[in-house]
Motif scaffolding. Structure first.
Motif, PDB file in Angstrom:
ATOM      1  N   ALA A   1       0.835  -1.205   0.000  1.00  0.00           N
ATOM      2  CA  ALA A   1       0.000   0.000   0.000  1.00  0.00           C
ATOM      3  C   ALA A   1       0.871   1.258   0.000  1.00  0.00           C
ATOM      4  O   ALA A   1       0.576   2.223  -0.720  1.00  0.00           O
ATOM      5  CB  ALA A   1      -0.924  -0.004   1.216  1.00  0.00           C
ATOM      6  N   ARG A   2       1.954   1.255   0.761  1.00  0.00           N
ATOM      7  CA  ARG A   2       2.847   2.413   0.793  1.00  0.00           C
ATOM      8  C   ARG A   2       3.507   2.639  -0.557  1.00  0.00           C
ATOM      9  O   ARG A   2       3.576   3.768  -1.055  1.00  0.00           O
ATOM     10  CB  ARG A   2       3.924   2.223   1.860  1.00  0.00           C
ATOM     11  N   ARG A   3       3.955   1.569  -1.194  1.00  0.00           N
ATOM     12  CA  ARG A   3       4.586   1.697  -2.511  1.00  0.00           C
ATOM     13  C   ARG A   3       3.585   2.179  -3.559  1.00  0.00           C
ATOM     14  O   ARG A   3       3.920   2.974  -4.432  1.00  0.00           O
ATOM     15  CB  ARG A   3       5.198   0.372  -2.948  1.00  0.00           C
ATOM     16  N   LEU A   4       2.356   1.679  -3.489  1.00  0.00           N
ATOM     17  CA  LEU A   4       1.329   2.124  -4.431  1.00  0.00           C
ATOM     18  C   LEU A   4       1.068   3.620  -4.271  1.00  0.00           C
ATOM     19  O   LEU A   4       1.016   4.355  -5.263  1.00  0.00           O
ATOM     20  CB  LEU A   4       0.034   1.331  -4.226  1.00  0.00           C
ATOM     21  N   GLU A   5       0.900   4.078  -3.029  1.00  0.00           N
ATOM     22  CA  GLU A   5       0.671   5.502  -2.779  1.00  0.00           C
ATOM     23  C   GLU A   5       1.858   6.345  -3.230  1.00  0.00           C
ATOM     24  O   GLU A   5       1.682   7.425  -3.785  1.00  0.00           O
ATOM     25  CB  GLU A   5       0.402   5.751  -1.301  1.00  0.00           C
ATOM     26  N   LEU A   6       3.054   5.863  -2.987  1.00  0.00           N
ATOM     27  CA  LEU A   6       4.269   6.579  -3.379  1.00  0.00           C
ATOM     28  C   LEU A   6       4.305   6.823  -4.882  1.00  0.00           C
ATOM     29  O   LEU A   6       4.805   7.841  -5.346  1.00  0.00           O
ATOM     30  CB  LEU A   6       5.508   5.791  -2.939  1.00  0.00           C
ATOM     31  N   HIS A   7       3.745   5.892  -5.638  1.00  0.00           N
ATOM     32  CA  HIS A   7       3.762   5.996  -7.093  1.00  0.00           C
ATOM     33  C   HIS A   7       2.464   6.556  -7.668  1.00  0.00           C
ATOM     34  O   HIS A   7       2.197   6.442  -8.856  1.00  0.00           O
ATOM     35  CB  HIS A   7       4.086   4.634  -7.704  1.00  0.00           C
ATOM     36  N   GLY A   8       1.625   7.146  -6.811  1.00  0.00           N
ATOM     37  CA  GLY A   8       0.420   7.807  -7.279  1.00  0.00           C
ATOM     38  C   GLY A   8      -0.723   6.878  -7.626  1.00  0.00           C
ATOM     39  O   GLY A   8      -1.623   7.250  -8.366  1.00  0.00           O
ATOM     40  N   LEU A   9      -0.702   5.672  -7.101  1.00  0.00           N
ATOM     41  CA  LEU A   9      -1.764   4.698  -7.344  1.00  0.00           C
ATOM     42  C   LEU A   9      -2.596   4.531  -6.076  1.00  0.00           C
ATOM     43  O   LEU A   9      -2.107   4.800  -4.978  1.00  0.00           O
ATOM     44  CB  LEU A   9      -1.153   3.343  -7.756  1.00  0.00           C
ATOM     45  N   PRO A  10      -3.840   4.074  -6.199  1.00  0.00           N
ATOM     46  CA  PRO A  10      -4.656   3.884  -4.997  1.00  0.00           C
ATOM     47  C   PRO A  10      -4.061   2.801  -4.085  1.00  0.00           C
ATOM     48  O   PRO A  10      -3.659   1.742  -4.552  1.00  0.00           O
ATOM     49  CB  PRO A  10      -6.021   3.450  -5.525  1.00  0.00           C
ATOM     50  N   ALA A  11      -4.021   3.072  -2.797  1.00  0.00           N
ATOM     51  CA  ALA A  11      -3.422   2.137  -1.838  1.00  0.00           C
ATOM     52  C   ALA A  11      -4.197   0.836  -1.735  1.00  0.00           C
ATOM     53  O   ALA A  11      -3.642  -0.194  -1.373  1.00  0.00           O
ATOM     54  CB  ALA A  11      -3.321   2.786  -0.460  1.00  0.00           C
ATOM     55  N   ASN A  12      -5.491   0.858  -2.061  1.00  0.00           N
ATOM     56  CA  ASN A  12      -6.309  -0.356  -1.943  1.00  0.00           C
ATOM     57  C   ASN A  12      -6.412  -1.108  -3.266  1.00  0.00           C
ATOM     58  O   ASN A  12      -7.286  -1.956  -3.419  1.00  0.00           O
ATOM     59  CB  ASN A  12      -7.699  -0.002  -1.418  1.00  0.00           C
ATOM     60  N   LEU A  13      -5.533  -0.833  -4.210  1.00  0.00           N
ATOM     61  CA  LEU A  13      -5.531  -1.505  -5.501  1.00  0.00           C
ATOM     62  C   LEU A  13      -5.307  -3.001  -5.302  1.00  0.00           C
ATOM     63  O   LEU A  13      -4.434  -3.409  -4.539  1.00  0.00           O
ATOM     64  CB  LEU A  13      -4.429  -0.919  -6.381  1.00  0.00           C
ATOM     65  N   GLN A  14      -6.132  -3.806  -5.967  1.00  0.00           N
ATOM     66  CA  GLN A  14      -6.032  -5.257  -5.836  1.00  0.00           C
ATOM     67  C   GLN A  14      -5.914  -5.886  -7.212  1.00  0.00           C
ATOM     68  O   GLN A  14      -6.319  -5.307  -8.211  1.00  0.00           O
ATOM     69  CB  GLN A  14      -7.269  -5.814  -5.136  1.00  0.00           C
TER      70      GLN A  14
END
Length: 130
Positions: A94-107
């Motif tokens: 989740a942290r890496r997703l947010e860092l790259h501008g993606l939703p943290a809850n992406l599945q």
């Protein structure tokens, strides 16, 4: 192809990514696939062991004692690192997703389908009784 047009990281960028750095926006699809695509869990486990390599090498080469004892130290360290890596995998993802501008809850598509099936089964079993 310039650095900003690349769609996958070079080795230097990948090592920075392993250390927690942000990749350019042109690599967002690569990051999405890396974190939620097929094989994301094994990739995460391997990627998370990279920072520990110097410690494992030091245990194997610098400590005195029989080779089996030093190997056991490395094995214990690997198992402990894997345990914590697996335990914090979702938070790290989740942290890496947010860092790259993606939703943290992406599945992944598979996980999203499993959640939807579970929701439908729950509603069919429990909400119908009312």
């Amino acid at each position: 192809m310039t650095e900003t047009e690349r769609t996958s990281p070079n080795p230097k960028q990948w090592l920075g990514y392993v250390a927690g750095r942000r990749l350019p926006m042109s690599m967002q699809d690569w990051v999405r696939n890396d974190l939620v695509g097929k094989g994301a869990v094994p990739r995460h486990l391997v990627r998370s062991m990279i920072p520990f390599l110097p410690i494992f090498i030091a245990f194997l080469t610098l400590f005195p004692g029989a080779l089996w004892l030093r190997g056991a130290m490395v094995l214990l360290s690997v198992l402990l690192a894997m345990f914590y890596t697996a335990a914090f995998m979702e938070l790290n993802r989740a942290r890496r997703l947010e860092l790259h501008g993606l939703p943290a809850n992406l599945q992944s598509d598979r996980k999203r389908a499993a959640v939807e099936d579970e929701r439908e089964r729950y509603e069919r079993l429990h909400l119908r009784r009312r």
